[in-house]
Write an enzyme that holds these catalytic residues in place. Structure first.
Site, mmCIF file in Angstrom:
data_model
loop_
_atom_site.group_PDB
_atom_site.id
_atom_site.type_symbol
_atom_site.label_atom_id
_atom_site.label_comp_id
_atom_site.label_asym_id
_atom_site.label_seq_id
_atom_site.Cartn_x
_atom_site.Cartn_y
_atom_site.Cartn_z
ATOM 1 N N ASP A 258 26.619 18.256 -36.663
ATOM 2 C CA ASP A 258 25.188 17.963 -36.658
ATOM 3 C C ASP A 258 25.051 16.483 -36.282
ATOM 4 O O ASP A 258 26.031 15.725 -36.264
ATOM 5 C CB ASP A 258 24.546 18.268 -38.018
ATOM 6 C CG ASP A 258 23.022 18.415 -37.898
ATOM 7 O OD1 ASP A 258 22.446 17.965 -36.874
ATOM 8 O OD2 ASP A 258 22.390 18.957 -38.828
HETATM 9 C C1 BGC Z 1 19.225 18.735 -37.181
HETATM 10 C C2 BGC Z 1 19.774 19.778 -36.242
HETATM 11 C C3 BGC Z 1 19.337 19.459 -34.831
HETATM 12 C C4 BGC Z 1 19.789 18.066 -34.475
HETATM 13 C C5 BGC Z 1 19.418 17.659 -33.070
HETATM 14 C C6 BGC Z 1 19.525 17.334 -36.714
HETATM 15 O O1 BGC Z 1 18.813 16.407 -37.480
HETATM 16 O O2 BGC Z 1 19.733 18.949 -38.472
HETATM 17 O O3 BGC Z 1 19.319 21.051 -36.607
HETATM 18 O O4 BGC Z 1 19.848 20.416 -33.951
HETATM 19 O O5 BGC Z 1 19.203 17.148 -35.368
HETATM 20 O O6 BGC Z 1 18.063 17.489 -32.936
#
Ligand code: BGC
Length: 828
Positions: A258
């Protein structure tokens, strides 16, 4: 299969590639990936090139996507663009805003999930993306968790069925899907640090099945979660990433972290985390780790191979495949279909809904989300559509001539510009001299020049003591993670327009289409508070900025106006909302912004009151018995208004079922004890074990407000003639469902399985073991067969799945608490 014969591969590699090859077979016919020689390619890459494929970088030609990995053009390895997300493709260009995934979950329909996925898959490809950061399939464990709207409910069997459909849809269009967030990322508060303490059985039975199903369906990528699991960050958790994902499930794709969830270089890579996103803060050092002998290059090679195998599988190597044209009309059709199918009729006393002609001739509509649509939840799943009608407009349009529909906000989210009498301000344009300013109110024709930057400083003084909702409203700000039009009071930033996370930005725009941020503060009469408003505009769009407030008096007035409107009308329709978002859990389960007193006042004024809920998850409903009907529309996407009006007027019949339990009181929830949520000392103890969601309420004998699987219809269904037999290691459950009412409708019969007497491990009184979705004409009767997979008869113990044999009860019903048929069977 050719790779399996390559002598340079280890047996484990071969097994993984075979997994990938099997998954290719899951792609629709007519879709043939190129099969490049990945190992030959790998041999041609320099160490630096290999490492560059294992972490993100800045996109020199960004399309507003979340992540970018530069390719290696000299070898035909393309750049990869990765976009969110679960409710539609989130890039700068307009995209279809689908209903929130919780609405999809309410359909209990894998085929609809596939169509939902196909819209995103095609659109993602059309918009220049290669990887989609979706689906999200973390189980709803905490009723107030910020991202509940973004996921697929509280039951692992349901989530697994839907995630498979969605992945088929996305990947069938040639976009690589990323199932997230692996694993046990079930709430937002302290998500980046919290340590989830969870036993292996609970992981395997509750939190992992949807991920496992995604892997079996051939998902190309997995996103590792922020949190720790049993003391180790998910993004460097060997047990999760290597032992379970790769060794047990034979995952053939790659794992990315993530965003900013990577905490080390070599240790994370060795644990099985292939790609650091969004930048190479840690993985940028992998080449040095190899040259200094701390990391074997073969570990880097294995990770790069996993990425390349997927790029090859999706035909992206060596020139790529042509991209389709966008299909906004097709996207809109599916968005509407799912908004309709996912709507859940929670209550309908005396069949107030659908509204009749007489109601429409004199209808009071109350609530801000009736006039400004709440399209989707917040954070990385937010998709801003090209346009979205308001429910009020859709109702008036569909009700046609002869109808009289009046609206009052009931809850004022917008307020009025803070008057000059309460302000003492100076404003300065960047580089210019300060001048006195009476107010901050530059909207419409009075907007500030595009691209300009301003600061207002001074004091704000309330005329009377009370709770004031201070609002900073704007448009035309330069895109920025933290927002670029902000309000600071007493040195604290209390609102920021356009912030992706935080910023107190509402999901509901003002009536003039401005983004509306801010919060409620206590102000004392006559006490001057330092205030600053700052705004930086983007070129090409006028900069609009307004400092507004909702005073305590206005709040009372808005409530009185709503009640008065309802009193004079034949029927009243209240739209109520909550605002689910990434980055924070809801502070309380109750409806926010003083909505309960408004619903109560309206219901008190009009005996024919119905409520439409635009919430992403469970809310407390203290007025449940005071209103006749409640229709849960969730965050219904860009076509939500049309779908809402169609259902309210009877043009379609609600058939959705709750994928989450609604508790009567916050303290009834399984995660009410602080050690379970949000945790104590940084540890959240999942000590409720497998008793998540309805399993807990059933086991503890706690009556929910609305149970899992609940959902009424404008018609009635009758169940009969249950027969159960062993089939394919599981069970085949057959029964008859008849539509005994006067309208066509959809029913979702659900099969639940009880534990054997004296269960080998503590088991839920009933667990969902299968379901169907049937559409029946009035008077129609159909034989339905639901297959219960063998896995539903098993439990996890000592490192394997074991049959829970003996006499077990099969229940069939219309919800987890409306069980109509039962039969005992011997499971062996
Ligand atoms: C989120 C993810 C997301 C990523 C990119 C993160 O803060 O938890 O679900 O895909 O950001 O935007």
């Amino acid at each position: 299969m050719a790779e399996a014969l390559n002598p340079s591969l280890t047996r484990r590699d071969a097994a993984r590639l075979l997994g990938a090859a099997a998954a290719v077979a899951a792609l629709p016919s007519g879709w043939t990936a190129r099969r490049a020689d990945v190992d030959a390619l790998l041999r041609k890459l320099t160490l630096a090139e290999k490492v560059s494929l294992l972490h993100g970088a800045n996109d020199p030609a960004s399309k507003g996507e979340a992540g970018y990995v530069p390719g290696v053009p000299r070898l035909g390895i393309p750049e990869i663009r990765l976009a969110d997300g679960p409710a539609g493709v989130r890039v700068t260009a307009g995209a279809t805003a689908l209903p929130a995934p919780v609405a999809l979950a309410s359909t209990f329909a894998a085929d609809l999930a596939q169509r939902f996925g196909a819209v995103i898959g095609r659109e993602g490809r059309a918009l220049g993306m290669d990887v989609l950061l979706s689906p999200m399939t973390n189980i709803v464990r905490v009723p107030q968790a910020g991202r509940n709207f973004e996921t697929l409910g509280e039951d692992p069997l349901l989530a697994a069925a839907l995630v498979v459909g969605e992945i088929r849809g996305i990947q069938g269009e040639g976009l690589i899907a990323t199932v997230k967030h692996y694993a046990a990322n079930n709430f937002e508060n302290a998500r980046q640090t919290v340590d989830v303490k969870v036993d292996e059985r609970t992981l395997r039975e509750i939190y992992l099945p949807a991920f496992e199903a995604a892997v079996k369906a051939g998902v190309g990528a997995v996103m590792a979660a922020y949190n720790h699991v049993n003391g180790v960050y998910a993004a460097e958790n060997r047990h999760l990433l290597s032992e379970i994902l790769r060794d047990d499930w034979q995952f053939g794709g790659w794992v990315m972290s993530d965003w900013y969830a990577t905490h080390s270089g070599a240790p994370s890579l060795t644990a099985g985390m292939d790609m650091e996103m969004p930048f190479g803060v840690n993985y940028g050092g992998l080449a040095a780790a190899v040259t200094s002998g701390q990391l074997a290059e073969s570990v880097v090679d294995a990770a790069v191979r996993r990425v390349l195998v997927q790029l090859d599988r999706f035909g992206l190597l060596g020139g790529g495949r042509p991209r389709p044209a966008p299909d906004p009309a097709g996207g809109a059709r599916v968005a509407k279909e799912i908004a309709l199918a996912g709507a859940v009729l929670l209550r309908n006393e005396g069949d107030l809904l659908p509204l009749g002609r007489a109601d429409l001739a004199d209808l009071a509509v109350i609530g801000p989300t009736a006039a400004s649509p709440l399209v989707g939840g917040g954070g990385s799943a937010r998709v801003i559509p090209a346009g979205a009608e308001s429910p009020l407009t859709a109702l008036r349009r569909q009700a046609g001539p002869g109808s009289r529909i009046h609206w009052a906000t009931g809850v004022d989210l917008e307020g009025v510009p803070v008057p000059a009498s309460a302000l003492s301000l100076q404003r300065a344009q960047q580089g210019g001299a300060p001048q006195a300013a009476a107010q901050v109110d530059h909207t419409g024709a009075g907007a500030l020049p595009a691209g300009s930057s301003w600061t207002w400083t001074g004091t704000l003084t309330a005329p009377a003591t009370g709770d004031y909702d201070l609002r900073i409203q704007g448009a035309g700000g330069v895109p920025s993670f933290n927002g670029s039009i902000s309000l600071t009071l007493d040195g604290v930033r209390i609102g920021s327009v356009g912030a992706l996370i935080g910023g107190n930005s509402s999901l509901i725009a003002t009536s003039g289409g401005l983004t509306n941020a801010g919060t409620t503060v206590r102000l004392e009469a006559g006490v001057a508070k330092p205030v600053t408003v700052a705004a930086t505009g983007i070129a090409g769009t006028p900069l609009q900025v307004r400092l507004a407030w909702v005073t305590p008096q206005r709040r009372q007035e808005a409530l009185r106006e709503a009640a008065a409107l309802a009193k004079g009308a034949r029927a009243a329709l209240v739209f109520a909302f909550n605002e689910g978002t990434e980055g924070a859990d809801r502070a309380a389960l109750a409806l926010p912004k003083g909505q309960d007193p408004v619903v109560e006042a309206v219901a008190g004024a009009n005996a024919r009151t119905a409520v439409v809920l635009n919430t992403g998850d469970p809310v407390l409903i203290p007025w449940v018995r005071n209103v006749r009907s409640i229709l849960q529309m969730w965050y219904p996407g860009q076509e939500g208004a049309d779908a809402t009006a169609t259902l309210l007027l009877g043009g379609a019949n609600p058939g959705g079922k709750l994928p989450v339990t609604f508790p009567v009181r916050a303290e009834d929830a399984p995660t009410a004890p602080a050690e379970r949520y949000p945790g104590v000392g940084g540890v959240a103890d999942y000590s409720e074990g497998v008793l998540v969601g309805y399993r807990f309420y059933d086991a503890k004998g706690v009556e929910p407000l609305f149970p899992f699987g609940h959902g009424l219809s404008y018609t009635r269904f009758q169940y009969g003639d249950l027969s159960v037999r062993a089939a394919g290691g599981g069970l085949s459950v057959s029964f008859t469902v008849a539509n005994t009412g006067r309208r066509a409708g959809v029913e979702v019969p659900q099969v639940y399985l009880g534990p054997p007497a004296g269960p080998p491990v503590p088991m839920a009184p009933r667990a969902l073991a299968g379901f169907a979705r049937v559409r029946l004409s009035p008077g129609e009767r159909r034989r339905v067969t639901v297959t219960v997979p063998r896995r539903a008869l098993q439990y996890w113990s000592d490192g394997r799945w074991t049959l829970a044999g003996g006499r077990r009860t099969v229940h069939v019903g219309s919800s987890s608490r409306d069980l109509r048929l039962r039969q005992e069977v011997t499971v062996r």
